[in-house]
Design a protein around this motif. Structure first.
Motif, PDB file in Angstrom:
ATOM      1  N   GLY A   1      43.164  62.385  14.654  1.00 55.22           N
ATOM      2  CA  GLY A   1      42.039  61.661  14.087  1.00 55.22           C
ATOM      3  C   GLY A   1      42.087  61.451  12.593  1.00 55.22           C
ATOM      4  N   ARG A   2      42.997  62.141  11.902  1.00 51.33           N
ATOM      5  CA  ARG A   2      42.939  62.123  10.438  1.00 51.33           C
ATOM      6  C   ARG A   2      43.083  60.716   9.861  1.00 51.33           C
ATOM      7  NH1 ARG A   2      45.567  65.367   7.209  1.00 51.33           N
ATOM      8  NH2 ARG A   2      46.246  67.017   8.654  1.00 51.33           N
ATOM      9  N   TRP A   3      43.834  59.830  10.516  1.00 57.45           N
ATOM     10  CA  TRP A   3      44.050  58.504   9.934  1.00 57.45           C
ATOM     11  C   TRP A   3      42.899  57.556  10.240  1.00 57.45           C
ATOM     12  CZ3 TRP A   3      47.169  59.517   6.436  1.00 57.45           C
ATOM     13  CH2 TRP A   3      48.221  60.408   6.618  1.00 57.45           C
ATOM     14  N   GLY A   4      41.983  57.979  11.094  1.00 54.68           N
ATOM     15  CA  GLY A   4      40.797  57.169  11.345  1.00 54.68           C
ATOM     16  C   GLY A   4      39.571  57.655  10.594  1.00 54.68           C
ATOM     17  N   HIS A   5      39.446  58.997  10.483  1.00 54.71           N
ATOM     18  CA  HIS A   5      38.211  59.560   9.921  1.00 54.71           C
ATOM     19  C   HIS A   5      38.441  60.471   8.722  1.00 54.71           C
ATOM     20  CE1 HIS A   5      36.250  57.845  13.356  1.00 54.71           C
ATOM     21  NE2 HIS A   5      36.947  58.586  14.199  1.00 54.71           N
ATOM     22  N   GLY A   6      39.686  60.640   8.325  1.00 58.90           N
ATOM     23  CA  GLY A   6      39.976  61.496   7.177  1.00 58.90           C
ATOM     24  C   GLY A   6      39.468  60.894   5.875  1.00 58.90           C
ATOM     25  N   GLY A   7      39.259  61.752   4.898  1.00 58.29           N
ATOM     26  CA  GLY A   7      38.796  61.308   3.590  1.00 58.29           C
ATOM     27  C   GLY A   7      39.940  61.205   2.606  1.00 58.29           C
ATOM     28  N   SER A   8      39.599  61.044   1.340  1.00 56.63           N
ATOM     29  CA  SER A   8      40.638  60.862   0.327  1.00 56.63           C
ATOM     30  C   SER A   8      40.283  61.618  -0.945  1.00 56.63           C
ATOM     31  CB  SER A   8      40.818  59.376   0.003  1.00 56.63           C
ATOM     32  OG  SER A   8      39.610  58.827  -0.497  1.00 56.63           O
ATOM     33  N   GLN A   9      41.317  61.937  -1.692  1.00 56.11           N
ATOM     34  CA  GLN A   9      41.162  62.494  -3.043  1.00 56.11           C
ATOM     35  C   GLN A   9      42.118  61.743  -3.956  1.00 56.11           C
ATOM     36  OE1 GLN A   9      41.387  66.733  -3.695  1.00 56.11           O
ATOM     37  NE2 GLN A   9      40.483  67.220  -1.697  1.00 56.11           N
ATOM     38  N   TRP A  10      41.565  61.051  -4.919  1.00 58.90           N
ATOM     39  CA  TRP A  10      42.409  60.281  -5.824  1.00 58.90           C
ATOM     40  C   TRP A  10      42.652  61.081  -7.107  1.00 58.90           C
ATOM     41  CZ3 TRP A  10      44.884  56.937  -3.255  1.00 58.90           C
ATOM     42  CH2 TRP A  10      44.283  56.305  -2.155  1.00 58.90           C
ATOM     43  N   LYS A  11      43.532  62.064  -6.973  1.00 54.43           N
ATOM     44  CA  LYS A  11      43.922  62.893  -8.099  1.00 54.43           C
ATOM     45  C   LYS A  11      45.340  63.401  -7.834  1.00 54.43           C
ATOM     46  CE  LYS A  11      42.142  67.282  -6.324  1.00 54.43           C
ATOM     47  NZ  LYS A  11      41.276  68.453  -6.595  1.00 54.43           N
ATOM     48  N   TYR A  12      45.888  64.119  -8.770  1.00 54.64           N
ATOM     49  CA  TYR A  12      47.243  64.651  -8.617  1.00 54.64           C
ATOM     50  C   TYR A  12      47.336  65.512  -7.365  1.00 54.64           C
ATOM     51  CZ  TYR A  12      51.540  67.233  -9.617  1.00 54.64           C
ATOM     52  OH  TYR A  12      52.791  67.792  -9.534  1.00 54.64           O
ATOM     53  N   LYS A  13      48.310  65.233  -6.523  1.00 53.44           N
ATOM     54  CA  LYS A  13      48.545  65.894  -5.242  1.00 53.44           C
ATOM     55  C   LYS A  13      47.465  65.552  -4.216  1.00 53.44           C
ATOM     56  CE  LYS A  13      51.278  69.789  -6.929  1.00 53.44           C
ATOM     57  NZ  LYS A  13      51.442  71.272  -6.921  1.00 53.44           N
ATOM     58  N   GLY A  14      46.632  64.575  -4.526  1.00 56.63           N
ATOM     59  CA  GLY A  14      45.641  64.129  -3.556  1.00 56.63           C
ATOM     60  C   GLY A  14      46.261  63.174  -2.564  1.00 56.63           C
ATOM     61  N   GLY A  15      45.419  62.377  -1.926  1.00 60.11           N
ATOM     62  CA  GLY A  15      45.942  61.449  -0.945  1.00 60.11           C
ATOM     63  C   GLY A  15      44.859  60.960  -0.015  1.00 60.11           C
ATOM     64  N   ILE A  16      45.277  60.434   1.140  1.00 61.88           N
ATOM     65  CA  ILE A  16      44.337  59.922   2.138  1.00 61.88           C
ATOM     66  C   ILE A  16      44.537  60.676   3.444  1.00 61.88           C
ATOM     67  CG2 ILE A  16      44.239  57.650   1.057  1.00 61.88           C
ATOM     68  CD1 ILE A  16      46.191  56.670   3.205  1.00 61.88           C
ATOM     69  N   GLY A  17      43.605  60.449   4.379  1.00 63.55           N
ATOM     70  CA  GLY A  17      43.703  61.116   5.677  1.00 63.55           C
ATOM     71  C   GLY A  17      43.494  62.618   5.596  1.00 63.55           C
ATOM     72  N   ILE A  18      42.692  63.046   4.641  1.00 64.99           N
ATOM     73  CA  ILE A  18      42.454  64.485   4.454  1.00 64.99           C
ATOM     74  C   ILE A  18      41.353  64.940   5.409  1.00 64.99           C
ATOM     75  CG2 ILE A  18      41.762  66.270   2.806  1.00 64.99           C
ATOM     76  CD1 ILE A  18      42.762  64.356   0.599  1.00 64.99           C
ATOM     77  N   ILE A  19      41.600  66.006   6.119  1.00 68.77           N
ATOM     78  CA  ILE A  19      40.645  66.531   7.098  1.00 68.77           C
ATOM     79  C   ILE A  19      40.299  67.978   6.757  1.00 68.77           C
ATOM     80  CG2 ILE A  19      41.436  64.993   8.937  1.00 68.77           C
ATOM     81  CD1 ILE A  19      43.061  67.310  10.092  1.00 68.77           C
ATOM     82  N   PRO A  20      39.210  68.513   7.350  1.00 70.01           N
ATOM     83  CA  PRO A  20      38.787  69.880   7.002  1.00 70.01           C
ATOM     84  C   PRO A  20      39.835  70.949   7.258  1.00 70.01           C
ATOM     85  CG  PRO A  20      36.986  68.730   8.055  1.00 70.01           C
ATOM     86  CD  PRO A  20      38.185  67.828   8.170  1.00 70.01           C
ATOM     87  N   SER A  21      40.842  70.678   8.123  1.00 68.26           N
ATOM     88  CA  SER A  21      41.884  71.677   8.384  1.00 68.26           C
ATOM     89  C   SER A  21      42.884  71.793   7.252  1.00 68.26           C
ATOM     90  CB  SER A  21      42.624  71.327   9.685  1.00 68.26           C
ATOM     91  OG  SER A  21      41.743  71.330  10.788  1.00 68.26           O
ATOM     92  N   ASP A  22      42.892  70.795   6.349  1.00 71.69           N
ATOM     93  CA  ASP A  22      43.832  70.826   5.221  1.00 71.69           C
ATOM     94  C   ASP A  22      43.320  71.751   4.124  1.00 71.69           C
ATOM     95  OD1 ASP A  22      45.382  68.895   6.507  1.00 71.69           O
ATOM     96  OD2 ASP A  22      44.288  67.236   5.563  1.00 71.69           O
ATOM     97  N   ASP A  23      44.244  72.529   3.541  1.00 66.13           N
ATOM     98  CA  ASP A  23      43.862  73.398   2.429  1.00 66.13           C
ATOM     99  C   ASP A  23      43.260  72.596   1.282  1.00 66.13           C
ATOM    100  OD1 ASP A  23      44.704  75.616   3.803  1.00 66.13           O
ATOM    101  OD2 ASP A  23      46.699  75.654   2.872  1.00 66.13           O
ATOM    102  N   LEU A  24      43.786  71.389   1.084  1.00 65.51           N
ATOM    103  CA  LEU A  24      43.317  70.534   0.003  1.00 65.51           C
ATOM    104  C   LEU A  24      41.832  70.202   0.134  1.00 65.51           C
ATOM    105  CD1 LEU A  24      44.242  68.889  -2.496  1.00 65.51           C
ATOM    106  CD2 LEU A  24      44.736  66.985  -0.934  1.00 65.51           C
TER     107      LEU A  24
END
Length: 581
Positions: A516-539
């Motif tokens: 589901g991460r590519w449909g409902h994941g969020g994003s962080q626009w900073k160094y080492k950030g990205g898209i498709g971020i989900i609650p299971s990610d440490d980030l």
């Protein structure tokens, strides 16, 4: 027919006294129902088991159903009497104003309602005494201005009498309907009849109570203000006449919503069962083989025509869910379970159901659970069980504090994996209702006790919770995600709760987070950030709770670490949460 003299001599207090009498009958029936269910049946189910106990409980439940029916019908009679009194009083005031105005101009109103005067016109010296009524002649001597005035007063008097007669006819018809069969069993047909009685009364009660006066689209605080501004009679009458509207009002006390929704639920379940019972026999066979040597099984044309005509699958599915709700309503004290509060119900669409274990208005700790894809009224039983299991686990940790766990199916969840679940609009459209419900719990919570609230989401339900925080203000203290495909935001600090109070569970063998991460994941626009971020990610920054269950659907397995961790968060005992790493 209501005459002039009857309307003028009307004593509204007699109708008010009659309505109060029926209010006492309804209140006594309600108290008796509660005593049977909450004291007698609850004690039997807590302390005894076996066939004899089951038989006794069933007989007591029949008695409870009788009391509930009396409560509902008495409420309608009381409302009808209050409505009749209100409309007759309005007609009487209209009449009294007309008579007072006529007498102020030296006209005399006779006992039959006619308006009398002595004409000053020179054209009628031989017969100066004149009178007219509401149906008097319209062609008059233009040189006698008194007749024009008299006719105006007579018309006002006639209009008041007409209003009284219309009210009398309407409410007499409605009250004649409010009769019960003379037996000891309240049947489905009795409840369907009660539903029809309510609909009939609504047609004529518009001058007394109007559905449009009930807040719609308002905040829970505004709903609560409206409710508190009503008199006790008005509250009772609105609940009797518009239970679905009152039961859906966030911010109104939970016991009020429960009473209203139980009436809606009981009548709706009876109506659906009556529809099912009235269907002709189901065509057989349902499935037939087609395709020769490479045959496949399809539903027969006869069965499809029967189902399309009678909507059998839809009715059966709704009844399956209603049976699950009824089973929970009937399970108070079984295995130590608390009272149930039905905070929302509708069979429309995929269905709505909001069921609380324990009263959230008095609970020290409340958890509200949002189920995910494929959730609907038909399958509500599994979601109810998850929250009863969470209640038991939380109660064991609570050190005597009150716990309430709520199943919130208050939105149209995606119904098809692959087709629906990647879509965001289900979450986005349901999120405002979730925020309103949470705010409503905060509004209706009784002062003087800790109102710690945890929002729990499973699968697509986590996406809705994320959308609620993204779109508005999610007034929760903690958030727990289980099997999350993403929550539309890229970091825990975007979720409105205090820092460090977002918790996540991702069990071994659960494919949904990665899918589901590519449909409902969020994003962080900073160094080492990205898209498709989900609650299971440490980030993302959530507390990663340890799980000992496998797969996507087992986070609420009794006595599992997965469930115990959720319970520790619910009761605010964070030191007992086992985290990974």
């Amino acid at each position: 027919m209501v005459s002039f003299s009857q309307l003028r001599n009307l004593k509204p207090s007699e109708f008010d006294e009659a309505a109060e009498g029926w209010h006492r009958v309804g209140s006594a029936a309600s108290e008796a129902k509660d005593r049977v269910e909450k004291e007698i049946v609850a004690k039997l189910q807590r302390d005894l088991k076996g066939a004899v106990c089951d038989a006794a409980v069933e007989r007591l439940r029949r008695l409870s159903r009788n009391f509930h029916y009396i409560q509902v019908e008495s409420g309608l009679i009381r409302t009808a009497l209050n409505g009749l009194s209100s409309e007759l009083c309005a007609a009487q005031r209209k009449l009294e104003d007309a008579v007072a105005d006529a007498e102020a101009e030296k006209f005399t109103v006779k006992p039959d309602g006619s308006v009398h005067w002595v004409s000053q016109s020179e054209l009628i010296p031989l017969n100066p005494e004149q009178s007219t009524t509401a149906d008097g002649p319209r062609v008059v001597l233009k040189t006698d201005p008194q007749r024009v005035k008299a006719q105006g007063y007579a018309d006002r008097i006639g209009a008041a009498i007409t209003d009284a007669n219309e009210a009398d006819a309407h409410y007499s018809q409605t009250l004649d309907r409010l009769k019960a069969n003379n037996n000891l069993n309240v049947t489905d047909s009795d409840w369907v009849d009660a539903q029809n009685d309510m609909s009939a009364l609504r047609k004529f009660a518009g001058k007394y109570l109007q559905r449009n006066d009930i807040p719609k689209g308002k905040s829970p605080a505004e709903n609560a203000k409206w409710w508190k501004g009503l008199s006790a009679d008005e509250r009772a009458d609105y609940t009797a006449l518009f239970p679905a509207s009152i039961g859906a009002l966030d911010g109104v006390p939970s016991d009020v919503r429960d009473e209203a929704n139980r009436a809606v639920f009981t009548e709706t379940r009876a109506a659906y069962q009556t529809r099912l019972d009235a269907m002709p026999p189901e065509p057989w066979p349902q499935w037939v083989s087609v395709g020769g040597p490479y045959a496949s099984m399809v539903k027969s044309d006869e069965w499809m025509a029967w189902n399309n005509k009678y909507h059998a699958e839809e009715v059966r599915a709704a009844l399956k869910g209603m049976d699950a709700i009824k089973n929970r309503l009937d399970s108070t004290a079984k295995d130590g379970l608390p009272e149930t509060y039905l905070l929302g119900f509708s069979p429309e669409g995929t269905g709505r159901a909001i069921i609380a274990n324990g009263n959230p208005d008095t609970a020290n700790h409340t958890a509200v659970y949002v189920p995910g894809t494929t959730s609907n009224l038909s399958g509500i039983g599994g979601d109810i069980k998850r929250m009863t299991d969470l209640w038991k686990q939380s109660h064991a940790l609570a050190d005597g504090q009150e716990i309430s766990t709520v199943t919130w199916l208050g939105y149209d969840a995606p119904q098809k994996l692959g087709r629906d679940s990647p879509q965001s609009h289900f979450a986005d459209e349901g999120a405002p209702a979730f925020n309103s419900f949470i705010d409503g719990l905060k509004t209706s919570h009784e002062p003087g006790s800790d109102g710690h609230l945890t929002a729990i989401g499973h699968s697509y339900g986590t996406t809705l919770i994320g959308s609620a925080a993204r779109q508005g203000d999610l007034h929760a203290n903690d958030i727990v995600f289980a099997g999350s495909p993403g929550v539309q935001v890229g970091k825990a600090t975007d979720l409105d709760v205090p820092q460090g109070h977002v918790w996540n569970e991702d069990a071994d063998g659960d494919p949904v987070p990665e899918m589901g991460r590519w449909g409902h994941g969020g994003s962080q626009w900073k160094y080492k950030g990205g898209i498709g971020i989900i609650p299971s990610d440490d980030l993302f920054g959530a507390n990663q709770m340890s799980t000992d269950t496998e797969g996507h659907s087992n986070y609420w397995t009794p006595e599992s670490r997965s469930l115990k961790n959720q319970a520790a968060v619910v009761v605010g005992q964070y030191d007992k949460v086992v985290t990974d790493g």
